[in-house]
Design a protein around this motif. Structure first.
Motif, short mmCIF file in Angstrom:
data_model
loop_
_atom_site.label_atom_id
_atom_site.label_comp_id
_atom_site.label_asym_id
_atom_site.label_seq_id
_atom_site.Cartn_x
_atom_site.Cartn_y
_atom_site.Cartn_z
N VAL A 4 0.85 -1.18 0.00
CA VAL A 4 0.00 0.00 0.00
C VAL A 4 0.89 1.24 0.00
O VAL A 4 1.81 1.35 0.81
N LYS A 5 0.62 2.14 -0.95
CA LYS A 5 1.43 3.36 -1.07
C LYS A 5 0.49 4.57 -1.12
O LYS A 5 -0.45 4.59 -1.90
N LEU A 6 0.79 5.56 -0.30
CA LEU A 6 0.04 6.80 -0.29
C LEU A 6 0.90 7.87 -0.95
O LEU A 6 2.01 8.14 -0.51
N PHE A 7 0.39 8.46 -2.02
CA PHE A 7 1.11 9.48 -2.77
C PHE A 7 0.57 10.84 -2.36
O PHE A 7 -0.60 11.14 -2.61
N TYR A 8 1.39 11.64 -1.72
CA TYR A 8 0.95 12.94 -1.22
C TYR A 8 1.91 14.04 -1.68
O TYR A 8 3.04 13.78 -2.05
N ASP A 9 1.43 15.27 -1.64
CA ASP A 9 2.21 16.43 -2.07
C ASP A 9 2.92 17.05 -0.88
O ASP A 9 2.33 17.80 -0.11
N GLU A 18 -0.68 16.94 7.82
CA GLU A 18 -1.50 15.74 8.01
C GLU A 18 -0.64 14.48 8.00
O GLU A 18 -0.82 13.59 8.83
N MET A 19 0.30 14.40 7.07
CA MET A 19 1.15 13.20 6.99
C MET A 19 2.02 13.07 8.25
O MET A 19 2.19 11.98 8.77
N ALA A 20 2.56 14.19 8.73
CA ALA A 20 3.39 14.15 9.95
C ALA A 20 2.55 13.70 11.14
O ALA A 20 3.01 12.92 11.98
N TRP A 21 1.31 14.17 11.21
CA TRP A 21 0.43 13.83 12.32
C TRP A 21 0.03 12.35 12.26
O TRP A 21 -0.05 11.67 13.29
N LEU A 22 -0.22 11.84 11.05
CA LEU A 22 -0.67 10.46 10.90
C LEU A 22 0.46 9.43 10.82
O LEU A 22 0.23 8.24 11.04
N PRO A 24 2.93 8.31 12.67
CA PRO A 24 3.09 7.28 13.72
C PRO A 24 1.99 6.22 13.70
O PRO A 24 2.25 5.06 14.00
N ARG A 25 0.79 6.60 13.32
CA ARG A 25 -0.33 5.65 13.28
C ARG A 25 -0.28 4.76 12.03
O ARG A 25 -0.93 3.73 11.99
N LEU A 26 0.46 5.20 11.01
CA LEU A 26 0.49 4.47 9.74
C LEU A 26 1.77 3.67 9.53
O LEU A 26 1.87 2.92 8.56
N THR A 27 2.73 3.82 10.43
CA THR A 27 4.00 3.10 10.30
C THR A 27 3.75 1.60 10.19
O THR A 27 3.03 1.02 10.99
N GLY A 28 4.32 1.00 9.16
CA GLY A 28 4.18 -0.43 8.93
C GLY A 28 2.91 -0.82 8.20
O GLY A 28 2.73 -1.99 7.86
N LYS A 29 2.02 0.15 7.96
CA LYS A 29 0.75 -0.16 7.29
C LYS A 29 0.73 0.31 5.84
O LYS A 29 0.00 -0.23 5.03
N LEU A 30 1.53 1.31 5.54
CA LEU A 30 1.65 1.80 4.17
C LEU A 30 2.94 2.58 4.02
O LEU A 30 3.57 2.96 4.99
N GLN A 31 3.31 2.80 2.79
CA GLN A 31 4.49 3.60 2.46
C GLN A 31 4.01 4.97 1.98
O GLN A 31 3.15 5.06 1.11
N MET A 32 4.54 6.03 2.57
CA MET A 32 4.20 7.38 2.14
C MET A 32 5.20 7.82 1.09
O MET A 32 6.41 7.72 1.29
N VAL A 33 4.68 8.31 -0.04
CA VAL A 33 5.53 8.73 -1.15
C VAL A 33 5.27 10.21 -1.41
O VAL A 33 4.14 10.59 -1.76
N ASP A 34 6.28 11.03 -1.25
CA ASP A 34 6.17 12.46 -1.49
C ASP A 34 6.36 12.71 -2.99
O ASP A 34 7.46 12.60 -3.52
N ILE A 35 5.27 13.07 -3.66
CA ILE A 35 5.33 13.26 -5.11
C ILE A 35 5.92 14.61 -5.50
O ILE A 35 6.17 14.84 -6.68
#
Length: 117
Positions: A4-9, A18-22, A24-35
């Motif tokens: 699972v990959k979340l693509f955010y700006d 929002e990404m910084a706030w979330l 810790p809750r999303l670690t290990g559940k998805l990969q955040m990709v800064d587009i």
């Protein structure tokens, strides 16, 4: 390996917050990709401009976009009640309209950089 990959700006202040706030809750559940990273150009046939227009989340098989992408990762972050509430037909309709308004406003940002206002 994360499927699972979340693509955010990352150039958008609101998105970064929002990404910084979330995170810790999303670690290990998805990969955040800064587009907004200069090295990023596309993923699975979707280019950077398309991803800048609306939020994209790759669930391992297909893209989930816009408000549905937000609801997907909010559920992963543990906000089950909020997601259930926002999925109710009248709430979902209103939330989609609000997301569409915000996404369209974001498109007017210059050079793909948004200050989150």
């Amino acid at each position: 390996m994360q499927h699972v990959k979340l693509f955010y700006d990352g150039s958008c202040r609101l998105c970064r917050h929002e990404m910084a706030w979330l995170a810790p809750r999303l670690t290990g559940k998805l990969q955040m990709v800064d587009i907004s990273d200069s090295d990023f150009c596309s993923y699975a046939g979707v280019n950077k401009a398309q991803m800048m227009a609306v939020l994209h989340l790759w669930d391992g098989q297909q893209f989930v976009k816009g408000l549905d992408a937000s609801l997907y990762y909010w559920r992963l972050a543990g906000f089950h009640r909020l997601v259930t509430f926002l999925r109710l037909k009248p709430c979902y309709w209103l939330a989609c309209k609000a997301y569409g308004y915000w996404a369209k406003k974001r498109q007017r940002c210059t050079d793909g950089v948004c200050d989150g206002r």
